[in-house]
Design an enzyme around this catalytic site. Sequence first.
Site, mmCIF file in Angstrom:
data_model
loop_
_atom_site.group_PDB
_atom_site.id
_atom_site.type_symbol
_atom_site.label_atom_id
_atom_site.label_comp_id
_atom_site.label_asym_id
_atom_site.label_seq_id
_atom_site.Cartn_x
_atom_site.Cartn_y
_atom_site.Cartn_z
ATOM 1 N N LEU A 150 0.825 -1.223 0.000
ATOM 2 C CA LEU A 150 0.000 0.000 0.000
ATOM 3 C C LEU A 150 0.853 1.265 0.000
ATOM 4 O O LEU A 150 1.958 1.303 0.539
ATOM 5 C CB LEU A 150 -0.975 0.006 1.181
ATOM 6 N N CYS A 264 9.413 4.476 3.940
ATOM 7 C CA CYS A 264 9.618 3.185 3.264
ATOM 8 C C CYS A 264 10.797 3.182 2.299
ATOM 9 O O CYS A 264 11.792 2.513 2.550
ATOM 10 C CB CYS A 264 8.347 2.781 2.535
HETATM 11 C C1 UGA Z 1 5.979 3.156 -1.085
HETATM 12 C C2 UGA Z 1 5.558 2.254 -2.263
HETATM 13 O O1 UGA Z 1 5.124 3.052 -3.365
HETATM 14 C C3 UGA Z 1 4.435 1.303 -1.850
HETATM 15 O O2 UGA Z 1 4.111 0.419 -2.915
HETATM 16 C C4 UGA Z 1 4.927 0.494 -0.627
HETATM 17 O O3 UGA Z 1 3.920 -0.399 -0.170
HETATM 18 C C5 UGA Z 1 5.278 1.462 0.481
HETATM 19 O O4 UGA Z 1 6.326 2.344 0.039
HETATM 20 C C6 UGA Z 1 5.762 0.653 1.661
HETATM 21 O O5 UGA Z 1 6.819 0.022 1.555
HETATM 22 O O6 UGA Z 1 5.036 0.529 2.646
HETATM 23 P P1 UGA Z 1 4.930 5.384 -0.028
HETATM 24 O O7 UGA Z 1 6.123 5.412 0.885
HETATM 25 O O8 UGA Z 1 3.575 5.612 0.542
HETATM 26 O O9 UGA Z 1 4.854 3.967 -0.787
HETATM 27 O O10 UGA Z 1 5.189 6.522 -1.097
HETATM 28 P P2 UGA Z 1 5.378 6.613 -2.685
HETATM 29 O O11 UGA Z 1 4.104 6.946 -3.325
HETATM 30 O O12 UGA Z 1 6.130 5.438 -3.187
HETATM 31 O O13 UGA Z 1 6.309 7.903 -2.772
HETATM 32 C C7 UGA Z 1 7.613 7.877 -2.184
HETATM 33 C C8 UGA Z 1 8.347 9.162 -2.429
HETATM 34 O O14 UGA Z 1 8.718 9.259 -3.795
HETATM 35 C C9 UGA Z 1 7.584 10.441 -2.105
HETATM 36 O O15 UGA Z 1 8.439 11.307 -1.405
HETATM 37 C C10 UGA Z 1 7.224 10.994 -3.470
HETATM 38 O O16 UGA Z 1 7.091 12.384 -3.470
HETATM 39 C C11 UGA Z 1 8.416 10.548 -4.290
HETATM 40 N N1 UGA Z 1 8.156 10.449 -5.746
HETATM 41 C C12 UGA Z 1 7.235 9.589 -6.221
HETATM 42 C C13 UGA Z 1 8.894 11.229 -6.630
HETATM 43 O O17 UGA Z 1 9.768 12.024 -6.226
HETATM 44 N N2 UGA Z 1 8.656 11.120 -7.986
HETATM 45 C C14 UGA Z 1 7.732 10.260 -8.474
HETATM 46 O O18 UGA Z 1 7.571 10.203 -9.718
HETATM 47 C C15 UGA Z 1 6.991 9.489 -7.574
#
Ligand code: UGA
Length: 437
Positions: A150, A264
């Site tokens: 998630l 994460c």
């Molecule tokens: C992440 C994974 O996406 C989930 O699938 C996983 O279950 C989760 O970790 C976990 O291990 O529990 P999450 O930490 O909620 O989820 O956040 P993401 O949506 O993955 O974003 C992570 C970071 O990447 C954020 O700081 C976001 O701003 C950044 N990001 C995301 C970017 O800089 N560029 C992008 O194109 C996408």
Amino acid sequence: MRISVIGCGYLGAVHAACMAKLGHEVVGIDVDEQKIANLSEATAPFYEPGLEDLLRDVQETGRLKFTTDISAAAGSSVHFICVGTPQKKGENGADLRFVDASAEALAPYLAPGDLVVGKSTVPVGTAARLAEFVKDVQPDAHLVWNPEFLREGHAVSDTLQPDRFVYGVEGGSEDDPAVSVLDEVYAVPLSNGTPRLITDHPTAELVKTAANSFLATKISFINAMAEVCEAAGADISSLADAIGLDDRIGRKFLNAGIGFGGGCLPKDIRAFMARAGELGADQALTFLREVDAINMRRRNRVVELTRDLCDGSLLGKRITVLGAAFKPESDDVRDSPALNIAAQLQLQGAVVTVNDPKALVNAAKRFPELHYESNLEIALNGADILLLLTEWQQYRDLDPYVTGASVTCRRILDGRNTLDPSKWRSAGWLYRGLGRP
Ligand code: UGA
């Protein structure tokens, strides 16, 4: 089915509520009395869209209870372990103390035929170790590793309609008794077509770390391209759109900006490298060190760019930082790049005001020395420069003319490349994106 969920943090609270939504009778258990008191009143201890409504709905049915008493797990046939696995202090590896403590606390209440289901993100090898432990205390109980994927901000829909289920069972056999039990737990999403894969224990654990490592790599890849675009005068957003149209690449997770943070991705890639080292496979993951380094470099780059935009000096400059959470639709500030940048700017002599629609309370706990302003209009007032660091919708919706009337100087650094540069420039702003001309 009767289900217990041990650990009611992000993962556990959402999982417990969603399992009750699927029709099961669920008890959520946590050692934190305040968290349990809040959840019992359908108050989520963190901001997650839709969670409080869901908690209220399922609590009204009587199918969801919360308690601090682990003996309430007795009588459940499925026990989900949903506790945190943070980075160890001063080391890269994962701290498994909460996973081990929950298995030990659960042990006396395990009955023959029970299933212990690990959902936490753990270093490969943990499931095999816990399976031995479970067998020792209850020879007729089983352990399955069923990683969670998630995303914060989409946690409820990701749990109720996931992309896939992975069941890691001992030996990886379809005939393992755990398979039919988990199929019953997830009967609703499975009947709606969610694919499920049966693997052995280590593969299931690795699926999770590999997925997060891939996502982190994708983000650092595009941020590395942003560095090159900046040097060459090219535009990273157009580049991402163009390469993303190739379905083998895909446009998702190719948004260049200030990089990834949260509870994460950063800790998971570090724990993965540490574990690979223990297994003698460290060479396989040395690229993740570069992924981490590219990511951390983004934060310094923003500080340097801000200094340039402030005519070479940060001293006394009034900087308004828009966003403290590590991403929108979350109040989580763990390893938030936005907050890290705000703190660096303040340390270098700028007068920083931070605004965020949800994360200010958590931000103030982590960086009490920063100045926080919850009213956006007040936060904008008199700013020498704006830094958009978390792409909340209200920041994307800012009108450059109206905003221009509040600030002292029309300068904006768009750390997430989400604004329309031509719109802001034509309203008289000095606009800078990251990796854009
Ligand atoms: C992440 C994974 O996406 C989930 O699938 C996983 O279950 C989760 O970790 C976990 O291990 O529990 P999450 O930490 O909620 O989820 O956040 P993401 O949506 O993955 O974003 C992570 C970071 O990447 C954020 O700081 C976001 O701003 C950044 N990001 C995301 C970017 O800089 N560029 C992008 O194109 C996408």
